[in-house]
Design an enzyme around this catalytic site. Structure first.
Site, PDB file in Angstrom:
ATOM      1  N   ILE A 124       0.841  -1.197   0.000  1.00 30.83           N
ATOM      2  CA  ILE A 124       0.000   0.000   0.000  1.00 30.83           C
ATOM      3  C   ILE A 124       0.879   1.252   0.000  1.00 30.83           C
ATOM      4  O   ILE A 124       2.005   1.234   0.502  1.00 30.83           O
ATOM      5  CB  ILE A 124      -0.968  -0.016   1.208  1.00 30.83           C
ATOM      6  CG1 ILE A 124      -2.121   0.957   1.011  1.00 30.83           C
ATOM      7  CG2 ILE A 124      -0.234   0.178   2.527  1.00 30.83           C
ATOM      8  CD1 ILE A 124      -3.302   0.710   1.941  1.00 30.83           C
ATOM      9  N   CYS A 125       0.366   2.305  -0.610  1.00 30.39           N
ATOM     10  CA  CYS A 125       1.036   3.612  -0.610  1.00 30.39           C
ATOM     11  C   CYS A 125      -0.056   4.656  -0.390  1.00 30.39           C
ATOM     12  O   CYS A 125      -1.052   4.371   0.263  1.00 30.39           O
ATOM     13  CB  CYS A 125       1.828   3.825  -1.902  1.00 30.39           C
ATOM     14  SG  CYS A 125       0.822   3.883  -3.399  1.00 30.39           S
ATOM     15  N   ALA A 126       0.101   5.834  -0.943  1.00 25.53           N
ATOM     16  CA  ALA A 126      -0.907   6.879  -0.765  1.00 25.53           C
ATOM     17  C   ALA A 126      -2.118   6.650  -1.669  1.00 25.53           C
ATOM     18  O   ALA A 126      -3.260   6.734  -1.224  1.00 25.53           O
ATOM     19  CB  ALA A 126      -0.305   8.256  -1.019  1.00 25.53           C
ATOM     20  N   GLY A 160      -1.880   4.235  -4.743  1.00 27.86           N
ATOM     21  CA  GLY A 160      -1.811   3.008  -5.525  1.00 27.86           C
ATOM     22  C   GLY A 160      -0.735   2.997  -6.590  1.00 27.86           C
ATOM     23  O   GLY A 160      -0.520   1.970  -7.224  1.00 27.86           O
ATOM     24  N   THR A 188      -3.795   4.158   0.815  1.00 27.46           N
ATOM     25  CA  THR A 188      -4.194   4.566   2.162  1.00 27.46           C
ATOM     26  C   THR A 188      -5.286   5.633   2.113  1.00 27.46           C
ATOM     27  O   THR A 188      -6.143   5.673   2.992  1.00 27.46           O
ATOM     28  CB  THR A 188      -2.969   5.082   2.939  1.00 27.46           C
ATOM     29  OG1 THR A 188      -1.964   4.058   2.934  1.00 27.46           O
ATOM     30  CG2 THR A 188      -3.308   5.419   4.383  1.00 27.46           C
TER      31      THR A 188
END
Length: 108
Positions: free
Chosen positions: A61-63, A65, A89
């Protein structure tokens, strides 16, 4: 190309104790992350893939995708069953799921 998982499927995997790897930078992670997510900034993923299990799914996961797709690609190329979390996220928080702040992993 990285395999992706929906927010709904990720939420179910997370609730079952799935391994979450957050590939954002430390300051982004500290500002708010999925409870239990392991911080592994994207630039460190190639060198740190050996820390991850090869016998179960890993949810990256990141901010939003984008970075998670790159991280999941690297992990998959090294035999890790990795999935990029669509929407990251940001979508997780907008969906009403828990987010914790601070520089360390926290349980839900």
């Amino acid at each position: 190309m990285a395999r992706e998982t929906t927010q709904e499927a990720f939420a179910a995997a997370w609730a079952d104790g799935g391994l979450v790897v957050d590939v954002r930078e430390a300051d982004e992670y500290a500002a708010g992350h999925v409870p239990g997510a392991r911080l592994m900034p994207l630039r460190t993923v190639p060198a740190r893939c050996g820390e991850l299990p090869t016998n179960g799914a890993v949810y990256v996961i990141c901010a939003s995708g984008n970075r998670s797709r790159t991280g999941a690609d690297w992990m998959n190329s090294r035999g890790i069953d990795a999935y990029s979390v669509t929407g990251g996220t940001g979508a997780w928080a907008r969906g009403g799921h828990p987010v914790v702040a601070g520089p360390h992993e926290h349980a839900a």
